[in-house]
Design an enzyme around this catalytic site. Structure first.
Site, PDB file in Angstrom:
ATOM      1  N   CYS A 277       0.870  -1.032  -0.140  1.00 40.41           N
ATOM      2  CA  CYS A 277      -0.022  -0.091   0.073  1.00 40.41           C
ATOM      3  C   CYS A 277       1.037   1.351   0.048  1.00 40.41           C
ATOM      4  O   CYS A 277       0.465   2.273  -0.813  1.00 40.41           O
ATOM      5  CB  CYS A 277      -1.073  -0.085   1.217  1.00 40.41           C
ATOM      6  SG  CYS A 277      -1.416  -1.567   1.988  1.00 40.41           S
ATOM      7  N   ARG A 306       6.476 -11.654   5.349  1.00 43.95           N
ATOM      8  CA  ARG A 306       5.945 -11.470   6.689  1.00 43.95           C
ATOM      9  C   ARG A 306       6.185 -12.563   7.518  1.00 43.95           C
ATOM     10  O   ARG A 306       6.669 -13.537   7.193  1.00 43.95           O
ATOM     11  CB  ARG A 306       4.378 -11.607   6.651  1.00 43.95           C
ATOM     12  CG  ARG A 306       3.452 -10.571   5.761  1.00 43.95           C
ATOM     13  CD  ARG A 306       2.146 -10.702   5.640  1.00 43.95           C
ATOM     14  NE  ARG A 306       1.539  -9.650   4.822  1.00 43.95           N
ATOM     15  CZ  ARG A 306       0.350  -9.515   4.607  1.00 43.95           C
ATOM     16  NH1 ARG A 306      -0.466 -10.356   5.178  1.00 43.95           N
ATOM     17  NH2 ARG A 306      -0.123  -8.582   3.713  1.00 43.95           N
ATOM     18  N   GLN A 324       1.510 -11.236  -3.660  1.00 36.88           N
ATOM     19  CA  GLN A 324      -0.054 -10.821  -3.825  1.00 36.88           C
ATOM     20  C   GLN A 324      -0.365 -10.334  -5.149  1.00 36.88           C
ATOM     21  O   GLN A 324       0.264  -9.842  -5.826  1.00 36.88           O
ATOM     22  CB  GLN A 324      -0.198  -9.424  -2.845  1.00 36.88           C
ATOM     23  CG  GLN A 324      -0.174  -9.713  -1.520  1.00 36.88           C
ATOM     24  CD  GLN A 324      -0.934  -8.547  -0.630  1.00 36.88           C
ATOM     25  OE1 GLN A 324      -2.028  -7.966  -0.998  1.00 36.88           O
ATOM     26  NE2 GLN A 324      -0.339  -8.261   0.451  1.00 36.88           N
ATOM     27  N   ASP A 326      -2.167  -7.639  -6.028  1.00 41.99           N
ATOM     28  CA  ASP A 326      -2.671  -6.634  -5.147  1.00 41.99           C
ATOM     29  C   ASP A 326      -2.989  -5.632  -6.062  1.00 41.99           C
ATOM     30  O   ASP A 326      -2.714  -5.360  -7.168  1.00 41.99           O
ATOM     31  CB  ASP A 326      -1.463  -6.099  -4.357  1.00 41.99           C
ATOM     32  CG  ASP A 326      -2.027  -5.583  -3.080  1.00 41.99           C
ATOM     33  OD1 ASP A 326      -3.318  -5.374  -2.872  1.00 41.99           O
ATOM     34  OD2 ASP A 326      -1.087  -5.066  -2.540  1.00 41.99           O
ATOM     35  N   HIS A 328      -4.599  -1.203  -5.407  1.00 45.91           N
ATOM     36  CA  HIS A 328      -5.112  -0.281  -4.444  1.00 45.91           C
ATOM     37  C   HIS A 328      -6.086   0.736  -5.400  1.00 45.91           C
ATOM     38  O   HIS A 328      -5.435   1.246  -6.357  1.00 45.91           O
ATOM     39  CB  HIS A 328      -3.874   0.685  -3.797  1.00 45.91           C
ATOM     40  CG  HIS A 328      -3.371  -0.128  -2.940  1.00 45.91           C
ATOM     41  ND1 HIS A 328      -2.366  -0.959  -3.028  1.00 45.91           N
ATOM     42  CD2 HIS A 328      -3.838  -0.888  -1.449  1.00 45.91           C
ATOM     43  CE1 HIS A 328      -1.895  -1.822  -1.968  1.00 45.91           C
ATOM     44  NE2 HIS A 328      -2.912  -1.606  -1.066  1.00 45.91           N
ATOM     45  N   LYS A 412     -14.132  -4.439   5.871  1.00 46.11           N
ATOM     46  CA  LYS A 412     -13.777  -5.278   4.847  1.00 46.11           C
ATOM     47  C   LYS A 412     -14.436  -6.392   4.612  1.00 46.11           C
ATOM     48  O   LYS A 412     -15.166  -6.723   5.368  1.00 46.11           O
ATOM     49  CB  LYS A 412     -12.169  -5.634   5.113  1.00 46.11           C
ATOM     50  CG  LYS A 412     -11.914  -6.152   6.389  1.00 46.11           C
ATOM     51  CD  LYS A 412     -10.447  -7.036   6.461  1.00 46.11           C
ATOM     52  CE  LYS A 412     -10.373  -7.633   7.818  1.00 46.11           C
ATOM     53  NZ  LYS A 412      -9.152  -8.439   7.724  1.00 46.11           N
ATOM     54  N   HIS A 458      -8.263  -1.519  -0.950  1.00 45.29           N
ATOM     55  CA  HIS A 458      -7.170  -2.596  -0.899  1.00 45.29           C
ATOM     56  C   HIS A 458      -7.938  -3.643  -1.391  1.00 45.29           C
ATOM     57  O   HIS A 458      -8.725  -4.266  -0.866  1.00 45.29           O
ATOM     58  CB  HIS A 458      -6.341  -2.671   0.622  1.00 45.29           C
ATOM     59  CG  HIS A 458      -6.215  -1.683   1.015  1.00 45.29           C
ATOM     60  ND1 HIS A 458      -4.745  -1.551   1.491  1.00 45.29           N
ATOM     61  CD2 HIS A 458      -6.421  -0.651   1.553  1.00 45.29           C
ATOM     62  CE1 HIS A 458      -4.486  -0.342   1.992  1.00 45.29           C
ATOM     63  NE2 HIS A 458      -5.561   0.058   2.575  1.00 45.29           N
TER      64      HIS A 458
HETATM   65  C1  TSB Z   1      -4.975  -6.453  -0.251  1.00 46.72           C
HETATM   66  N1  TSB Z   1      -2.905  -4.262   2.005  1.00 46.72           N
HETATM   67  C2  TSB Z   1      -3.526  -5.484   1.652  1.00 46.72           C
HETATM   68  C3  TSB Z   1      -3.860  -5.468   0.052  1.00 46.72           C
HETATM   69  O1  TSB Z   1      -3.824  -4.295  -0.713  1.00 46.72           O
HETATM   70  C4  TSB Z   1      -3.245  -6.637   2.341  1.00 46.72           C
HETATM   71  O2  TSB Z   1      -1.893  -7.052   2.322  1.00 46.72           O
HETATM   72  N2  TSB Z   1      -4.221  -7.546   2.730  1.00 46.72           N
HETATM   73  S1  TSB Z   1      -3.870  -8.867   3.389  1.00 46.72           S
HETATM   74  O3  TSB Z   1      -2.956  -8.767   4.539  1.00 46.72           O
HETATM   75  O4  TSB Z   1      -5.138  -9.347   3.762  1.00 46.72           O
HETATM   76  O5  TSB Z   1      -3.209  -9.838   2.562  1.00 46.72           O
HETATM   77  C5  TSB Z   1      -3.863 -10.173   1.393  1.00 46.72           C
HETATM   78  C6  TSB Z   1      -4.143 -11.440   0.887  1.00 46.72           C
HETATM   79  O6  TSB Z   1      -2.952 -12.188   1.002  1.00 46.72           O
HETATM   80  C7  TSB Z   1      -4.950 -12.327   2.105  1.00 46.72           C
HETATM   81  O7  TSB Z   1      -6.188 -12.243   1.710  1.00 46.72           O
HETATM   82  C8  TSB Z   1      -4.646 -13.651   1.961  1.00 46.72           C
HETATM   83  O8  TSB Z   1      -5.079 -14.442   0.849  1.00 46.72           O
HETATM   84  C9  TSB Z   1      -3.125 -13.708   1.456  1.00 46.72           C
HETATM   85  N3  TSB Z   1      -2.021 -13.925   2.771  1.00 46.72           N
HETATM   86  C10 TSB Z   1      -1.804 -13.205   3.691  1.00 46.72           C
HETATM   87  N4  TSB Z   1      -1.009 -13.932   4.552  1.00 46.72           N
HETATM   88  C11 TSB Z   1      -0.570 -14.937   3.799  1.00 46.72           C
HETATM   89  C12 TSB Z   1       0.616 -15.857   3.625  1.00 46.72           C
HETATM   90  N5  TSB Z   1       1.389 -15.712   4.975  1.00 46.72           N
HETATM   91  N6  TSB Z   1       0.932 -16.679   3.008  1.00 46.72           N
HETATM   92  C13 TSB Z   1       0.091 -16.826   1.733  1.00 46.72           C
HETATM   93  N7  TSB Z   1      -0.786 -15.683   1.605  1.00 46.72           N
HETATM   94  C14 TSB Z   1      -1.009 -15.120   2.629  1.00 46.72           C
HETATM   95 ZN    ZN Z   2      -2.964  -2.816   0.790  1.00 44.13          ZN
END
Ligand code: TSB
Ligand code: ZN
Length: 585
Positions: A277, A306, A324, A326, A328, A412, A458
């Site tokens: 983001c 992460r 992702q 992803d 925005h 959300k 997002h």
């Molecule tokens: C959608 N900032 C927002 C983005 O813009 C975001 O990061 N959202 S999130 O934290 O929910 O992460 C997005 C998606 O990543 C989740 O819906 C999930 O499907 C996936 N995700 C989250 N953590 C993991 C992980 N450790 N391993 C694999 N996929 C993951």
């Molecule tokens: Zn985001």
């Protein structure tokens, strides 16, 4: 699979079975100390301190045998009550029980214990009358589990089991469990060479092999095309940012525990990014925008890192390095409903394309009382929450509401699915955000020439390519639809010495049509090569022999089917190309 926790009778039985497990363990390991043994969706577990001993596979059978013996012996389960003081005295040599008792309310003065034969455990109950009632149980697995889930604490031994009230139910459950193991993407991912892991790379850092990379590429192309059609603009940004970037966004305060630690390079301090983001906010802020330019949709297939607990990482489903899908979306407040609707429609369209039917929409809202977590703008929250509900109702989506589950920056929608093994996970997500645009001082000029702050959505349709691939592997059991399969067609000349030229010709023609094809010209029996083609779950196997060569035809067998069909080769190519283009599942 049945949810034991939600079935009152089974729940009690499983709880009693956890005590039976503890009793058996105490017989076999007299120094064992017990932490907690709760009932869970899939049965029960008990966390046990065995000193330096570590449970091994063969121990489960031994413990189970002892449990059977105790159950047959048929002791009654008797409840007794103690005051807190009495309980502290009774369990004075057991630090785990003392920890539990000390944390009980003073008013909660009556503490109950349950005794069966030579074994007493602190417990709220209720239990079955006698261990005799426990007949159809099985110990399923074991793992290490940190005391209180904290990696700084001692590692306890956790044993899982399950108990049913009929033999048939237990057998059905064990069969389902076996099937789930077969469907587990970690097993299929290994069998079909989709991904691997290596200690030298690290935990939660899978390596995508050529087959996996091909699937991922198809997923990327698929969603990229859809997003381009919807007016998204795709970007590339670095997978690091400075600590200051994440201080500006607020992640440094709110999300630090989920991030890898920072590293210094010259006079800059970097972090591996956990989210994209902030980078996209800076891209939006790079230019002046008029109200007429909005929505502006910035998309990226973006790598994030992460810190997930080492016990939580799982194949491709939960990783520490992920990509992702992803985007925005920067919108005016009056565009929230419409833009949200487009995102939900896209989610529904994608799920339909992939034949995903078993999922739940969760609408996460704020807890109105929690003024600390959620920024204080009731009007904004109400408007946003109503809009989301309105859209979901309009699209006739079934959903449930989760109060207090919203992100600190807005409500959300999450889409939850159930993997073959383990608890539900979120795939798609769409999150409304009123806060980050303010923190980055983003703006657009409205029709009166005044500066306004945009709202951000997002959204990640696949979630991550990692998790989505894990899910699709389990949905298809590795038999991917034609358009997604790493190898789409396997050509098998009946006798490579006679039919190789014709096989090569077909191979070249298919390749020339951008079809992913292999030729198996090994000097092995036809049956052997056909079987291997089936095990590798290649959608189409072509068998080319005398007749095909003479007539310019091909005979094909579809994965999972028995019969073969013969077609003119040009007709076959047309048929296959159409199937690939349709992306039919
Ligand atoms: C959608 N900032 C927002 C983005 O813009 C975001 O990061 N959202 S999130 O934290 O929910 O992460 C997005 C998606 O990543 C989740 O819906 C999930 O499907 C996936 N995700 C989250 N953590 C993991 C992980 N450790 N391993 C694999 N996929 C993951
Ligand atoms: Zn985001």
């Amino acid at each position: 699979m049945i949810n034991i926790k939600e079935d009152e009778k089974l729940s009690v039985m499983n709880h009693s079975c956890a005590h039976l497990l503890a009793q058996a363990v105490k017989h076999l390991y007299p120094n064992a100390l017990f932490w907690v043994g709760p009932v869970i969706e899939e049965g029960f577990y008990y966390d046990i301190d065995l000193g330096d001993e570590v449970i091994k596979e063969e121990d489960l059978a031994r413990i189970e045998k002892e449990m059977k013996k105790l159950a047959k012996d048929g002791k009654r389960i008797v409840r007794s009550e103690l005051t807190k003081e009495e309980a502290l005295e009774k369990f004075k040599n057991d630090p785990y029980k003392i920890d539990l008792i000390s944390r009980m309310d003073e008013e909660d003065t009556v503490i109950s214990c349950y005794t069966q034969g030579d074994f007493t455990d602190l417990c709220r109950g209720p239990h079955v009358e006698s261990v005799k009632e426990l007949k159809y149980f099985k110990l399923i697995k074991f793992s290490g589990a940190y005391w209180k889930g904290d990696a700084k604490n001692k590692m306890l031994q956790r044993i899982y089991g399950v108990c049913f009230d009929t033999e048939e139910d237990l057998n059905n459950y064990l069969k389902e469990l076996e099937e789930a193991k077969e469907r587990d993407h970690r097993k299929i991912g290994k069998d079909l060479d989709i991904f691997m892991a290596h200690d030298l790379v690290g935990k939660g850092m899978p390596l995508w092999l050529p087959n996996g990379a091909m699937i991922r590429k198809q997923l990327e192309n698929y969603i990229y095309e859809k997003e381009q059609k919807m007016g998204y603009m795709h970007v590339y940004t670095p997978c690091v940012g400075t600590v200051d970037l994440y201080k500006t966004s607020g992640h440094w305060d709110h999300y630090k525990d989920n991030m890898f630690p920072s590293m210094k390079v010259d006079d800059e301090e970097f972090v591996l990014r956990p989210m994209n983001c902030p980078h996209h906010m800076l891209i939006y802020g790079n230019k002046l925008h008029s109200y007429r330019d909005l929505p502006i949709r910035i998309g990226e297939f973006a790598t994030d890192f992460r810190y997930e607990a080492s016990g939580a990482v799982k194949g491709l489903e939960r990783v520490r390095c992920m990509c992702q899908n992803d985007a925005h979306l920067f919108v005016r407040p009056d565009q929230i409903g419409e833009e949200f609707k487009k995102v939900v429609s896209l989610i529904l369209e994608v799920y339909k394309d992939f034949g995903i039917k078993d999922y739940k929409f969760r609408l996460s809202l704020r807890d109105k009382e929690d003024k600390e977590k959620y920024f204080d703008d009731d009007e904004m929250w109400n408007m946003a929450e109503d809009k989301l509900r309105e859209v979901l109702n309009e699209l006739e989506c079934e959903y449930y509401e989760a109060i207090g589950e919203a992100a600190f920056y807005g409500p959300k929608l999450d889409v939850e699915v159930k993997p073959a093994v383990g608890p539900e996970v979120t795939l798609s997500t769409c999150q409304l955000d009123f806060l980050l645009p303010r923190r980055f001082e983003l703006s657009y000029i409205d029709s009166n020439g005044e500066k306004q702050v945009p709202v951000v959505l997002h959204r990640a349709i696949f979630g991550t390519f990692d998790r989505f691939t894990a899910f699709i592997i389990e949905e298809t059991k590795g038999a991917f639809p034609l358009w997604l399969a790493p190898t789409q067609i396997n050509i098998i000349p009946v006798n490579p010495e006679i039919h190789l030229d014709y096989a090569n010709k077909i191979f070249d023609e298919l390749k020339g049509n951008n079809i992913r094809v292999e030729l198996d010209d090994r000097n092995e029996k036809l049956g052997y090569r056909m079987r291997e083609s089936q095990t590798r779950k290649i959608p189409y196997s072509l068998i080319l022999g005398d007749r095909e060569q003479e007539e310019g035809t091909i005979s094909y067998r579809k994965h999972g089917e028995q019969g073969t069909t013969t077609l003119d080769k040009n007709e076959f190519i047309k048929f296959i190309k159409k199937k690939i283009d349709n992306k039919s599942v």
